[in-house]
Design a protein around this motif. Structure first.
Motif, short mmCIF file in Angstrom:
data_model
loop_
_atom_site.label_atom_id
_atom_site.label_comp_id
_atom_site.label_asym_id
_atom_site.label_seq_id
_atom_site.Cartn_x
_atom_site.Cartn_y
_atom_site.Cartn_z
N ALA A 27 0.84 -1.21 0.00
CA ALA A 27 0.00 0.00 0.00
C ALA A 27 0.87 1.26 0.00
O ALA A 27 0.46 2.29 -0.52
N MET A 28 2.05 1.15 0.59
CA MET A 28 2.93 2.32 0.67
C MET A 28 3.77 2.51 -0.59
O MET A 28 4.65 3.35 -0.64
N GLY A 29 3.49 1.69 -1.60
CA GLY A 29 4.18 1.88 -2.87
C GLY A 29 5.58 1.32 -2.89
O GLY A 29 6.49 1.90 -3.48
N LEU A 30 5.75 0.17 -2.23
CA LEU A 30 7.07 -0.46 -2.19
C LEU A 30 6.95 -1.91 -2.65
O LEU A 30 5.99 -2.60 -2.28
N GLU A 31 7.92 -2.34 -3.46
CA GLU A 31 7.92 -3.75 -3.86
C GLU A 31 8.45 -4.56 -2.69
O GLU A 31 9.47 -4.22 -2.10
N THR A 32 7.75 -5.64 -2.38
CA THR A 32 8.13 -6.41 -1.19
C THR A 32 8.44 -7.85 -1.55
O THR A 32 7.57 -8.59 -2.01
N ALA A 33 9.70 -8.22 -1.34
CA ALA A 33 10.11 -9.62 -1.51
C ALA A 33 10.03 -10.26 -0.13
O ALA A 33 10.35 -9.61 0.87
N VAL A 34 9.57 -11.52 -0.09
CA VAL A 34 9.41 -12.15 1.22
C VAL A 34 10.30 -13.37 1.37
O VAL A 34 10.52 -14.13 0.42
N LEU A 35 10.81 -13.53 2.59
CA LEU A 35 11.51 -14.75 2.94
C LEU A 35 10.79 -15.33 4.16
O LEU A 35 11.05 -14.93 5.30
N PRO A 36 9.82 -16.25 3.91
CA PRO A 36 9.03 -16.78 5.04
C PRO A 36 9.86 -17.80 5.82
O PRO A 36 10.36 -18.75 5.24
N THR A 37 10.01 -17.58 7.11
CA THR A 37 10.84 -18.46 7.93
C THR A 37 10.11 -19.75 8.28
O THR A 37 10.73 -20.77 8.57
N ALA A 38 8.77 -19.67 8.30
CA ALA A 38 7.96 -20.83 8.69
C ALA A 38 6.53 -20.59 8.22
O ALA A 38 6.13 -19.44 8.03
N THR B 213 5.50 -25.72 9.95
CA THR B 213 6.78 -26.28 9.56
C THR B 213 7.75 -25.15 9.26
O THR B 213 7.32 -24.10 8.76
N ASP B 214 9.01 -25.33 9.61
CA ASP B 214 9.93 -24.25 9.27
C ASP B 214 10.44 -24.42 7.85
O ASP B 214 10.40 -25.51 7.28
N LEU B 215 10.83 -23.32 7.26
CA LEU B 215 11.21 -23.31 5.84
C LEU B 215 12.68 -22.92 5.67
O LEU B 215 13.08 -22.45 4.61
N LEU B 216 13.45 -23.13 6.73
CA LEU B 216 14.80 -22.55 6.72
C LEU B 216 15.71 -23.18 5.66
O LEU B 216 16.53 -22.47 5.06
N ASP B 217 15.54 -24.47 5.39
CA ASP B 217 16.36 -25.09 4.33
C ASP B 217 15.99 -24.50 2.97
O ASP B 217 16.85 -24.20 2.14
N THR B 218 14.68 -24.35 2.76
CA THR B 218 14.20 -23.72 1.51
C THR B 218 14.71 -22.28 1.43
O THR B 218 15.10 -21.80 0.35
N ASP B 219 14.69 -21.59 2.56
CA ASP B 219 15.16 -20.19 2.57
C ASP B 219 16.60 -20.10 2.06
O ASP B 219 16.94 -19.19 1.31
N ALA C 215 17.90 -21.19 14.99
CA ALA C 215 18.13 -21.59 13.58
C ALA C 215 17.72 -20.48 12.63
O ALA C 215 18.40 -20.21 11.62
N ALA C 216 16.61 -19.80 12.93
CA ALA C 216 16.17 -18.70 12.06
C ALA C 216 17.10 -17.49 12.19
O ALA C 216 17.35 -16.79 11.20
N VAL C 217 17.64 -17.27 13.39
CA VAL C 217 18.61 -16.18 13.57
C VAL C 217 19.84 -16.45 12.69
O VAL C 217 20.38 -15.52 12.06
N ASN C 218 20.24 -17.71 12.61
CA ASN C 218 21.41 -18.04 11.77
C ASN C 218 21.15 -17.73 10.30
O ASN C 218 22.03 -17.22 9.60
N VAL C 219 19.93 -18.03 9.83
CA VAL C 219 19.60 -17.71 8.43
C VAL C 219 19.54 -16.19 8.24
O VAL C 219 20.01 -15.66 7.23
N ALA C 220 19.01 -15.49 9.24
CA ALA C 220 18.95 -14.01 9.15
C ALA C 220 20.36 -13.45 9.01
O ALA C 220 20.61 -12.51 8.24
N GLN C 221 21.27 -14.04 9.73
CA GLN C 221 22.68 -13.63 9.65
C GLN C 221 23.20 -13.82 8.21
O GLN C 221 23.88 -12.94 7.66
N GLU C 222 22.83 -14.94 7.59
CA GLU C 222 23.25 -15.20 6.20
C GLU C 222 22.62 -14.19 5.24
O GLU C 222 23.25 -13.76 4.27
#
Ligand code: PXL
Length: 282
Positions: free
Chosen positions: A27-38, A52-58, A84-91
């Motif tokens: 709505a704010m006029g921004l393109e949004t890419a998503v990385l769903p963690t779960a 289910t977590d999606l971290l391997d897919t991420d 585990a999700a913090v580790n992917v965020a780090q990546e």
């Protein structure tokens, strides 16, 4: 158009995380890419959450984005919920975070308690990535857990300054403390100047609290920043948006667990944005 990457869970029912960030940023006029963690049946304040977590897919998504040369203008990290999700965020930060704004909303607790399922060590683990953020926006509960400060609903002014100083020692970037009850009918957010000092944005408090308002605030705030608003103006707009969303929900007798009817408050957000060169919509 600016492209934001947001990383948080997809809770299938009960507005929060991606089901708020995506519509708000769009709505704010921004393109949004998503990385769903779960993918979760709902947020964790409901009983019997399945998912289910999606971290391997991420990790594969990150690899593909790199191979395709995809880049982002900002990263917005919300609820992570596990080491585990913090580790992917780090990546994510290492792979895509060079020289762009990185907002991390700690999103692990409220009202003096950790969200269900978050373990005691999580705040400490999260600190390992908060050091890399350019902006963090904990609420008072999260700020207390992050800094090892016993929680209270209200602190004295010197105590707030102390809390902000401790947060500044965790994150070199901009620190914003949200959800401060000023005790005189207002709710405030504090923008730290790093040395304990702060600028305050206060607005009249609505007489109820709803789930998912922290996520809504962070989404509107980063959206406003990316549309060119200075931090204090962005804080003010995000706060007015959340207030309006709560107000509308109360009028409609909405259920706190399902979050606010923010969908009906989106016009406020859109109309407050600075006009840009391209425009659109009218
Ligand atoms: O709104 C914060 C949030 C986000 N995501 C999930 C949650 C919560 C709060 O409980 O459970 C999954």
């Amino acid at each position: 158009m600016k492209r934001i990457l947001t990383m948080q869970d997809l809770s299938c029912a009960g507005r929060c995380s991606l089901t708020e960030a995506l519509p708000v940023l769009s709505a704010m006029g921004l393109e949004t890419a998503v990385l769903p963690t779960a993918v979760l049946s709902s947020h964790t304040a409901f009983k019997n959450v399945y998912g289910t977590d999606l971290l391997d897919t991420d990790r594969e998504i990150l690899r593909s984005w790199k191979e395709n040369g995809i880049t982002f203008d900002a990263i917005y990290i919300g609820y992570l919920g596990s080491t585990a999700a913090v580790n992917v965020a780090q990546e994510v930060i290492v792979a895509f975070g060079n020289k762009i704004p990185i907002l991390i909303d700690p999103a692990f607790g409220d009202h003096g308690r950790l969200y269900r399922g978050i373990d005691e060590d999580f705040p400490k683990t999260l600190c390992t990535i908060l050091t890399k953020a350019t902006i963090i926006c904990p609420n008072l509960t999260e700020a207390c857990f992050l800094t090892g400060t016993p929680y209270r609903e209200d602190f004295s002014d010197p105590q707030y300054q102390q809390l902000l100083k401790k947060l500044a020692s965790i994150c070199d970037g901009t620190v914003i403390l949200t959800g401060i009850d000023t005790g005189n009918g207002e709710i405030a957010t504090l923008l730290s100047s790093g040395d304990g000092g702060y600028e305050k944005c206060a607005i009249a408090k609505e007489p109820a609290s709803f789930h998912g308002t922290g996520d809504l605030w962070a989404s509107a705030f980063i959206g406003a920043c990316m549309r060119g608003m200075p931090a204090m103006d962005a804080m003010n707009l995000a706060s007015r948006f959340v207030k309006k969303a709560i107000h509308i929900t109360l009028l409609d007798h909405g259920e706190p667990l399902f979050g606010t009817e923010f969908e009906r408050a989106l016009p406020l957000l859109i109309n407050a944005l600075p006009r840009d060169r391209v425009g659109g919509g009218d």
